[in-house]
Design an enzyme around this catalytic site. Structure first.
Site, PDB file in Angstrom:
ATOM      1  N   ASP A  53       0.846  -1.196   0.000  1.00 16.25           N
ATOM      2  CA  ASP A  53       0.000   0.000   0.000  1.00 16.25           C
ATOM      3  C   ASP A  53       0.880   1.244   0.000  1.00 16.25           C
ATOM      4  O   ASP A  53       1.709   1.437   0.879  1.00 16.25           O
ATOM      5  CB  ASP A  53      -0.914  -0.006   1.227  1.00 16.25           C
ATOM      6  CG  ASP A  53      -2.083   0.936   1.081  1.00 16.25           C
ATOM      7  OD1 ASP A  53      -1.881   2.088   0.657  1.00 16.25           O
ATOM      8  OD2 ASP A  53      -3.224   0.526   1.376  1.00 16.25           O
ATOM      9  N   ASP A  87       2.157   2.637   3.452  1.00 18.85           N
ATOM     10  CA  ASP A  87       1.310   3.808   3.191  1.00 18.85           C
ATOM     11  C   ASP A  87       1.307   4.772   4.375  1.00 18.85           C
ATOM     12  O   ASP A  87       1.467   5.987   4.206  1.00 18.85           O
ATOM     13  CB  ASP A  87      -0.107   3.320   2.892  1.00 18.85           C
ATOM     14  CG  ASP A  87      -1.101   4.445   2.699  1.00 18.85           C
ATOM     15  OD1 ASP A  87      -0.950   5.212   1.737  1.00 18.85           O
ATOM     16  OD2 ASP A  87      -2.044   4.552   3.516  1.00 18.85           O
ATOM     17  N   THR A  95      -8.040  -1.830   1.656  1.00 18.60           N
ATOM     18  CA  THR A  95      -7.507  -2.721   0.623  1.00 18.60           C
ATOM     19  C   THR A  95      -7.928  -4.172   0.814  1.00 18.60           C
ATOM     20  O   THR A  95      -8.474  -4.779  -0.111  1.00 18.60           O
ATOM     21  CB  THR A  95      -5.976  -2.601   0.533  1.00 18.60           C
ATOM     22  OG1 THR A  95      -5.622  -1.232   0.364  1.00 18.60           O
ATOM     23  CG2 THR A  95      -5.439  -3.406  -0.631  1.00 18.60           C
ATOM     24  N   ASP A 147      -1.575  -0.200  -4.761  1.00 20.29           N
ATOM     25  CA  ASP A 147      -2.847   0.424  -5.117  1.00 20.29           C
ATOM     26  C   ASP A 147      -2.636   1.861  -5.578  1.00 20.29           C
ATOM     27  O   ASP A 147      -3.407   2.390  -6.366  1.00 20.29           O
ATOM     28  CB  ASP A 147      -3.824   0.373  -3.932  1.00 20.29           C
ATOM     29  CG  ASP A 147      -3.180   0.788  -2.616  1.00 20.29           C
ATOM     30  OD1 ASP A 147      -1.962   1.079  -2.588  1.00 20.29           O
ATOM     31  OD2 ASP A 147      -3.886   0.803  -1.597  1.00 20.29           O
ATOM     32  N   HIS A 148      -1.557   2.483  -5.081  1.00 23.72           N
ATOM     33  CA  HIS A 148      -1.197   3.868  -5.434  1.00 23.72           C
ATOM     34  C   HIS A 148       0.135   4.167  -4.779  1.00 23.72           C
ATOM     35  O   HIS A 148       0.648   3.385  -3.969  1.00 23.72           O
ATOM     36  CB  HIS A 148      -2.244   4.867  -4.924  1.00 23.72           C
ATOM     37  CG  HIS A 148      -2.525   4.703  -3.451  1.00 23.72           C
ATOM     38  ND1 HIS A 148      -1.639   5.126  -2.485  1.00 23.72           N
ATOM     39  CD2 HIS A 148      -3.568   4.129  -2.791  1.00 23.72           C
ATOM     40  CE1 HIS A 148      -2.127   4.830  -1.291  1.00 23.72           C
ATOM     41  NE2 HIS A 148      -3.287   4.211  -1.443  1.00 23.72           N
ATOM     42  N   GLU A 152      -1.369  -7.882   1.949  1.00 23.35           N
ATOM     43  CA  GLU A 152      -1.087  -6.447   1.912  1.00 23.35           C
ATOM     44  C   GLU A 152       0.002  -6.074   2.912  1.00 23.35           C
ATOM     45  O   GLU A 152      -0.105  -6.401   4.106  1.00 23.35           O
ATOM     46  CB  GLU A 152      -2.328  -5.611   2.228  1.00 23.35           C
ATOM     47  CG  GLU A 152      -2.030  -4.107   2.061  1.00 23.35           C
ATOM     48  CD  GLU A 152      -3.137  -3.188   2.560  1.00 23.35           C
ATOM     49  OE1 GLU A 152      -3.273  -2.097   1.985  1.00 23.35           O
ATOM     50  OE2 GLU A 152      -3.846  -3.555   3.518  1.00 23.35           O
ATOM     51  N   SER A 192      -7.245   4.097  -1.336  1.00 24.04           N
ATOM     52  CA  SER A 192      -7.007   2.652  -1.261  1.00 24.04           C
ATOM     53  C   SER A 192      -8.268   1.847  -1.557  1.00 24.04           C
ATOM     54  O   SER A 192      -8.175   0.720  -2.057  1.00 24.04           O
ATOM     55  CB  SER A 192      -6.471   2.277   0.123  1.00 24.04           C
ATOM     56  OG  SER A 192      -5.174   2.788   0.303  1.00 24.04           O
ATOM     57  N   HIS A 199       2.493   8.626   4.527  1.00 23.88           N
ATOM     58  CA  HIS A 199       1.602   9.717   4.931  1.00 23.88           C
ATOM     59  C   HIS A 199       2.283  10.603   5.977  1.00 23.88           C
ATOM     60  O   HIS A 199       2.085  11.815   6.001  1.00 23.88           O
ATOM     61  CB  HIS A 199       0.295   9.164   5.511  1.00 23.88           C
ATOM     62  CG  HIS A 199      -0.734   8.810   4.491  1.00 23.88           C
ATOM     63  ND1 HIS A 199      -1.282   9.739   3.617  1.00 23.88           N
ATOM     64  CD2 HIS A 199      -1.334   7.633   4.199  1.00 23.88           C
ATOM     65  CE1 HIS A 199      -2.171   9.137   2.837  1.00 23.88           C
ATOM     66  NE2 HIS A 199      -2.222   7.862   3.164  1.00 23.88           N
TER      67      HIS A 199
END
Length: 363
Positions: free
Chosen positions: A43, A256, A137, A298-299, A251, A84, A260
Site C-alpha cells: 500500500d 502507506d 484494501t 494500489d497507489h 497487503e 485505497s 503519509h
C-alpha cells in the site's frame, strides 16, 4: 559418404527434437499452467519506496528475483488520485469505482472480486494484511459496501464470505460492535478456527482460519515482529491443501502510513518487512511451478523522491512532496507461471482481466 551425411543429419535431427522436448519441460515453449495466484499489494509503494528499501539493504531486495515488470495506471472513477478503497477495488474486481467505495461499481452495484471468482471455481482463498482485515484494501477483495468507513458492515461480509482464511487485525469489528452482536460466534458456526495470536495461527494447518491478532491494527514494524512473513507462510501452509489450487491476497499495509507521515525510516522498515513476505511467496513459487506471484501497489503515497544515498553503507536521503497519495503509475513485479502476461503499461483493472484469462474464468 552419403551414409555419413545421412547419419549426421539424423543426429542433428535427434538433437533438435531432444532440445524442443527439453524446452517444453523447462517451460520455454509451454509455461506451467497457473494453479495458485498470490497478489501482494504494498500500500503506497512506488518505485522510490522500492529503491529506498533496496538502498537501505545495501543494494538488493528479494523483489529483484521477479522475471517481468509492468506499470499500472491508478486513477479512480471520480478522481485523478485514487484512494485505497477504489485502488483496491480496481485490482480485486477489475472495476474503476469512486474513491471510498468497496467492491462496488460507480453506481454502487456489487462487483465480483478475484477471490470470489476463485472460490466459485473450487479454489481455497485467503487474505493477509498488516492492518485490520476490514480496512480498505483487504476489504476490497471480500466486501461490497458504499463506504470504506463501514467497517462493522465489512466484518459481516467477511463472516458471510467463502474465504478459507484471513489473518490480520480488526478483532473489535467482530466482537465489540455497536449492535452488540458477537460475530466471532458466527465465524465458529461457519467452521472457522479462531486464533488471536501468531502462536495459535501457526498451529492451524487445515480447515478454515480466522486469525485476528489485534483489536484494530498490528503494531508498526519492528514492534510487531515477523508477523507479515510468518502469516504469509502460515496461509500458504493451509491453503496448499487444496489440490485444485489457491488464491491469496497479501497487503503490506503500513508502507502507506509511513509515507503519509513522511517518515523515511519507517517507510524503509515497512518496505523491508514487505520484501521478506515477498521472499516467502517467491520461495513457494519455486517449489510449485504452477504458482504466479504478483507484487504491486494500489497507489503511491507521499510523492517520495530519493535525493541521495550510498549503496555500500545503506544510507538513504529522501524528500516527500505530499502528505497524501499521488497520481503516478505504480510498478507491477511478477514471478512464476504466466508472469510474461503482466509486462507493459496498462490500467489497474487489467490485472484481474489478465488473471482471469490465465485461469480461463469468465468475468
Amino acid at each position: 559418404m552419403m551414409k555419413i551425411i545421412r547419419l549426421s543429419l539424423f543426429i542433428v535431427s535427434l538433437f533438435c527434437v531432444q532440445w524442443l522436448v527439453s524446452a517444453d519441460r523447462n517451460g520455454t515453449e509451454k509455461p506451467p499452467k497457473v494453479k495458485n495466484v498470490i497478489i501482494m499489494i504494498g500500500d503506497g509503494m512506488g518505485v522510490s519506496q522500492v529503491y529506498a528499501g533496496m538502498t537501505a539493504n545495501r543494494g538488493t531486495l528479494n523483489l529483484e528475483r521477479c522475471q517481468f515488470v509492468g506499470f499500472s495506471k491508478t486513477y479512480s472513477a471520480d478522481s485523478y488520485i485514487t484512494d485505497s478503497a477504489a485502488g483496491g477495488t480496481a485490482i480485486a474486481c477489475g472495476t474503476k469505482t469512486k474513491n471510498g467505495a468497496i467492491g462496488v461499481d460507480p453506481e454502487g452495484n456489487p462487483v465480483k472480486s478475484f477471490l470470489e471468482h476463485a472460490a466459485e471455481n473450487g479454489f481455497s482463498t485467503g487474505v493477509v494484511a498488516s492492518c485490520a482485515v476490514t480496512h480498505a484494501t483487504p476489504a476490497s477483495f471480500v466486501a461490497h459496501q458504499p463506504s470504506r468507513n463501514m467497517q462493522e458492515e465489512i466484518a459481516v461480509d467477511f463472516v458471510n464470505s467463502d474465504l478459507t482464511l484471513f489473518i490480520g487485525g480488526g478483532k473489535k469489528y467482530f466482537d465489540d460492535r455497536k449492535d452488540k452482536e458477537n460475530l466471532l460466534e458466527k465465524l465458529k458456526a461457519r467452521g472457522f478456527q479462531l486464533a488471536f495470536n501468531m502462536e495459535d495461527v501457526r498451529k492451524v494447518s487445515s480447515g478454515k482460519l480466522a486469525g485476528l491478532v489485534a483489536d484494530e491494527h498490528p503494531a508498526p514494524y519492528p514492534e510487531r515482529g515477523e508477523f507479515l512473513p510468518e502469516s504469509v507462510q502460515a496461509a500458504i501452509n493451509l491453503l496448499k491443501n487444496n489440490n485444485k489450487g489457491f488464491c491469496l491476497m497479501v497487503e503490506g499495509s503500513q508502507i502507506d502510513w509511513a509515507c503519509h507521515s513522511n517518515d523515511e525510516k519507517a517507510t524503509i522498515q515497512e518496505m523491508l518487512d514487505f520484501d521478506r513476505a515477498i521472499k516467502v511467496a517467491f520461495d513457494y513459487a519455486d517449489q510449485d511451478p504452477n504458482t504466479l506471484v504478483i507484487v504491486t501497489a494500489d497507489h503511491e503515497t507521499g510523492g517520495m523522491s530519493l535525493t541521495g544515498g550510498d549503496l555500500s553503507s545503506g544510507k538513504v536521503e529522501a524528500k516527500y512532496g505530499s502528505k497524501g497519495h499521488t497520481s503516478v503509475m505504480v510498478p507491477v513485479f511478477v514471478y512464476g507461471a504466466g508472469a510474461a502476461e503482466f509486462a507493459g503499461i496498462y490500467e489497474n483493472i487489467d490485472i484481474l482481466a489478465k488473471i482471469l484469462k490465465l485461469y480461463g474464468f469468465d468475468k
